[in-house]
Design a protein around this motif. Structure first.
Motif, PDB file in Angstrom:
ATOM      1  N   GLY A  48       2.084   0.121   6.831  1.00 30.50           N
ATOM      2  CA  GLY A  48       0.949   1.481   6.242  1.00 30.50           C
ATOM      3  C   GLY A  48       1.132   2.151   5.751  1.00 30.50           C
ATOM      4  N   PHE A  49       0.244   3.000   6.447  1.00 29.02           N
ATOM      5  CA  PHE A  49       0.114   4.425   7.009  1.00 29.02           C
ATOM      6  C   PHE A  49       1.443   4.871   6.224  1.00 29.02           C
ATOM      7  CE2 PHE A  49      -3.637   3.876   8.483  1.00 29.02           C
ATOM      8  CZ  PHE A  49      -4.804   3.765   7.674  1.00 29.02           C
ATOM      9  N   PRO A  50       2.476   5.058   6.953  1.00 31.85           N
ATOM     10  CA  PRO A  50       3.277   6.015   6.603  1.00 31.85           C
ATOM     11  C   PRO A  50       4.924   5.706   5.151  1.00 31.85           C
ATOM     12  CG  PRO A  50       3.999   4.373   8.762  1.00 31.85           C
ATOM     13  CD  PRO A  50       2.438   3.975   8.274  1.00 31.85           C
ATOM     14  N   VAL A  51       3.836   4.924   4.424  1.00 31.44           N
ATOM     15  CA  VAL A  51       4.590   5.016   3.094  1.00 31.44           C
ATOM     16  C   VAL A  51       3.674   6.199   2.509  1.00 31.44           C
ATOM     17  CG1 VAL A  51       5.224   2.007   2.893  1.00 31.44           C
ATOM     18  CG2 VAL A  51       3.688   3.665   1.911  1.00 31.44           C
ATOM     19  N   ILE A  52       3.221   6.776   3.337  1.00 31.91           N
ATOM     20  CA  ILE A  52       3.035   8.066   2.582  1.00 31.91           C
ATOM     21  C   ILE A  52       3.507   9.253   2.376  1.00 31.91           C
ATOM     22  CG2 ILE A  52       1.068  10.279   2.002  1.00 31.91           C
ATOM     23  CD1 ILE A  52      -1.431   8.118   3.055  1.00 31.91           C
ATOM     24  N   GLU A  53       4.445  10.098   2.366  1.00 31.75           N
ATOM     25  CA  GLU A  53       4.750  10.942   1.814  1.00 31.75           C
ATOM     26  C   GLU A  53       4.015  11.486   3.182  1.00 31.75           C
ATOM     27  OE1 GLU A  53       8.783  13.702  -0.911  1.00 31.75           O
ATOM     28  OE2 GLU A  53       6.450  12.328  -1.168  1.00 31.75           O
ATOM     29  N   ARG A  54       5.634  12.360   4.252  1.00 25.57           N
ATOM     30  CA  ARG A  54       5.405  13.154   5.316  1.00 25.57           C
ATOM     31  C   ARG A  54       4.270  13.150   5.529  1.00 25.57           C
ATOM     32  NH1 ARG A  54       8.941  15.936   2.392  1.00 25.57           N
ATOM     33  NH2 ARG A  54       9.780  17.356   2.567  1.00 25.57           N
ATOM     34  N   TRP A  55       3.570  11.775   5.868  1.00 22.38           N
ATOM     35  CA  TRP A  55       2.520  11.168   6.457  1.00 22.38           C
ATOM     36  C   TRP A  55       1.865  12.209   7.664  1.00 22.38           C
ATOM     37  CZ3 TRP A  55      -1.887   8.526   6.732  1.00 22.38           C
ATOM     38  CH2 TRP A  55      -2.657   8.086   8.565  1.00 22.38           C
ATOM     39  N   ASN A  56       0.930  11.997   7.439  1.00 25.83           N
ATOM     40  CA  ASN A  56       0.617  13.105   8.870  1.00 25.83           C
ATOM     41  C   ASN A  56      -1.500  12.411   9.098  1.00 25.83           C
ATOM     42  OD1 ASN A  56      -1.387  15.163  10.623  1.00 25.83           O
ATOM     43  ND2 ASN A  56       0.260  16.435  10.689  1.00 25.83           N
ATOM     44  N   LEU A  57      -1.347  12.158   9.891  1.00 29.15           N
ATOM     45  CA  LEU A  57      -3.214  11.497  10.303  1.00 29.15           C
ATOM     46  C   LEU A  57      -3.626  12.301  10.526  1.00 29.15           C
ATOM     47  CD1 LEU A  57      -5.291   8.846  11.137  1.00 29.15           C
ATOM     48  CD2 LEU A  57      -3.805   9.662  14.207  1.00 29.15           C
ATOM     49  N   ASP A  58      -4.016  13.557  10.827  1.00 29.70           N
ATOM     50  CA  ASP A  58      -4.871  14.055  11.388  1.00 29.70           C
ATOM     51  C   ASP A  58      -5.561  14.776   9.469  1.00 29.70           C
ATOM     52  OD1 ASP A  58      -4.745  14.029  14.302  1.00 29.70           O
ATOM     53  OD2 ASP A  58      -3.103  15.582  14.106  1.00 29.70           O
ATOM     54  N   ASP A  59      -4.643  14.805   9.161  1.00 25.68           N
ATOM     55  CA  ASP A  59      -4.169  15.920   7.387  1.00 25.68           C
ATOM     56  C   ASP A  59      -5.161  14.741   6.789  1.00 25.68           C
ATOM     57  OD1 ASP A  59      -3.869  17.969   8.415  1.00 25.68           O
ATOM     58  OD2 ASP A  59      -1.267  18.160   7.271  1.00 25.68           O
ATOM     59  N   ASP A  60      -4.135  12.973   7.036  1.00 24.11           N
ATOM     60  CA  ASP A  60      -4.505  12.329   6.125  1.00 24.11           C
ATOM     61  C   ASP A  60      -6.330  11.720   6.083  1.00 24.11           C
ATOM     62  OD1 ASP A  60      -2.796  12.838   3.506  1.00 24.11           O
ATOM     63  OD2 ASP A  60      -1.281  12.777   5.422  1.00 24.11           O
ATOM     64  N   LYS A  61      -6.271  11.408   7.013  1.00 23.36           N
ATOM     65  CA  LYS A  61      -7.467  10.406   7.538  1.00 23.36           C
ATOM     66  C   LYS A  61      -8.763  10.589   6.134  1.00 23.36           C
ATOM     67  CE  LYS A  61      -9.295  12.979  11.734  1.00 23.36           C
ATOM     68  NZ  LYS A  61      -9.581  12.553  13.165  1.00 23.36           N
ATOM     69  N   VAL A 164       8.949   0.953   2.215  1.00 23.19           N
ATOM     70  CA  VAL A 164       9.235   0.194   3.228  1.00 23.19           C
ATOM     71  C   VAL A 164      10.810  -0.558   3.278  1.00 23.19           C
ATOM     72  CG1 VAL A 164       8.875  -1.920   3.759  1.00 23.19           C
ATOM     73  CG2 VAL A 164       6.751  -1.107   2.722  1.00 23.19           C
ATOM     74  N   ASN A 165      12.088  -0.143   2.352  1.00 25.25           N
ATOM     75  CA  ASN A 165      13.219  -0.250   2.401  1.00 25.25           C
ATOM     76  C   ASN A 165      13.589   0.494   3.431  1.00 25.25           C
ATOM     77  OD1 ASN A 165      12.635  -3.113   1.362  1.00 25.25           O
ATOM     78  ND2 ASN A 165      13.743  -2.008  -0.684  1.00 25.25           N
ATOM     79  N   ILE A 166      13.014   1.904   3.105  1.00 26.21           N
ATOM     80  CA  ILE A 166      13.665   3.267   3.665  1.00 26.21           C
ATOM     81  C   ILE A 166      13.734   2.913   4.587  1.00 26.21           C
ATOM     82  CG2 ILE A 166      13.776   5.651   3.645  1.00 26.21           C
ATOM     83  CD1 ILE A 166      13.177   5.720   0.328  1.00 26.21           C
ATOM     84  N   LEU A 167      11.548   3.875   5.491  1.00 27.37           N
ATOM     85  CA  LEU A 167      11.667   3.131   6.314  1.00 27.37           C
ATOM     86  C   LEU A 167      11.762   1.996   7.426  1.00 27.37           C
ATOM     87  CD1 LEU A 167       7.401   3.388   5.850  1.00 27.37           C
ATOM     88  CD2 LEU A 167       9.277   4.777   6.978  1.00 27.37           C
ATOM     89  N   THR A 168      12.388   0.702   6.291  1.00 21.49           N
ATOM     90  CA  THR A 168      12.793  -0.143   7.457  1.00 21.49           C
ATOM     91  C   THR A 168      13.835  -0.230   8.122  1.00 21.49           C
ATOM     92  OG1 THR A 168      11.467  -1.859   6.350  1.00 21.49           O
ATOM     93  CG2 THR A 168      13.586  -3.208   7.342  1.00 21.49           C
ATOM     94  N   ALA A 169      15.037   1.015   7.605  1.00 16.84           N
ATOM     95  CA  ALA A 169      15.853   0.746   7.354  1.00 16.84           C
ATOM     96  C   ALA A 169      16.412   2.249   8.392  1.00 16.84           C
ATOM     97  CB  ALA A 169      17.163   1.884   6.727  1.00 16.84           C
ATOM     98  N   ARG A 170      15.340   2.824   8.745  1.00 20.44           N
ATOM     99  CA  ARG A 170      14.406   4.199   9.670  1.00 20.44           C
ATOM    100  C   ARG A 170      15.103   3.453  11.397  1.00 20.44           C
ATOM    101  NH1 ARG A 170      14.090   9.806   7.709  1.00 20.44           N
ATOM    102  NH2 ARG A 170      15.369   9.941   5.635  1.00 20.44           N
ATOM    103  N   TYR A 171      13.627   2.894  11.034  1.00 16.37           N
ATOM    104  CA  TYR A 171      13.424   1.731  12.321  1.00 16.37           C
ATOM    105  C   TYR A 171      14.379   1.295  12.593  1.00 16.37           C
ATOM    106  CZ  TYR A 171       8.743   2.922  10.169  1.00 16.37           C
ATOM    107  OH  TYR A 171       7.325   3.306  10.048  1.00 16.37           O
TER     108      TYR A 171
END
Length: 195
Positions: A48-61, A164-171
């Motif tokens: 969900g949120f990790p599809v955001i480029e350079r996701w940062n909870l503190d900055d993006d919330k 999501v495909n990129i994240l899935t491979a990294r995970y």
């Protein structure tokens, strides 16, 4: 208007702006915002949120909170104008949809605000549409209400799938299979080995 016809984007935009104004003016809005943002430590979804480029909870919330409110306002406006819950489940970008879940996790506050302001909270996970595209109804209504949707959060469905495909491979490279939905980590073994 037929219950099976979407309103014009302009009509939805006008009503969504009114709904959002009323919600923000509510006496418990600040408490609702604080509770939702506090809940951010539980905003953990692998796709969900990790599809955001350079996701940062503190900055993006906070910006995401704003986008989630706008999405809920558009959905509420469509429902009010059509009386149709299925039509009101308009396309929402994946990260924005995720933050609406955090908002809905404040049920008492949100319900009281909804009653006082007269808006209908529309969210059915089994009917939600995360197939957001730049030219869809939601995007058109959003533009008329608030200007261009921030591309950082309002990602088109095809781009979300690519990410999501990129994240899935990294995970998978660290043992988290099925995009974080499965692993074979033995925590008792990890405790003894220290790994």
């Amino acid at each position: 208007m037929s219950a099976k016809t979407l309103p014009t984007p302009a009509a939805a935009a006008r009503r969504a702006m009114e709904i959002l104004f009323e919600v923000r003016a509510d006496e418990e809005f600040e408490a609702f915002e604080a509770a939702t943002l506090e809940y951010s430590s539980d905003w953990q979804c692998f796709t969900g949120f990790p599809v955001i480029e350079r996701w940062n909870l503190d900055d993006d919330k906070r910006p995401l909170f704003t986008e989630g409110l706008r999405a809920l306002a558009i959905k509420a406006a469509v429902f009010e104008l059509t009386g149709d819950e299925k039509l009101a489940e308009v396309a929402i970008a994946v990260p924005v949809d995720e933050v609406t879940h955090a908002m809905i996790a404040q049920p008492q506050l949100l319900a009281r605000i909804a009653v006082r302001t007269g808006f209908a909270l529309i969210h059915h996970t089994d009917q939600e549409h995360t197939d957001y595209e730049a030219g869809c109804f939601t995007a058109l209504a959003y533009r008329l209400a608030w200007g261009e949707p921030p591309a950082r959060y309002w990602l088109q469905a095809e781009e979300v799938q690519r990410r999501v495909n990129i994240l899935t491979a990294r995970y998978a490279s660290i043992g988290l299979d099925r995009a974080g939905r499965e692993h074979d980590i033995s925590f008792s073994a990890a405790r003894t080995t220290g790994v």
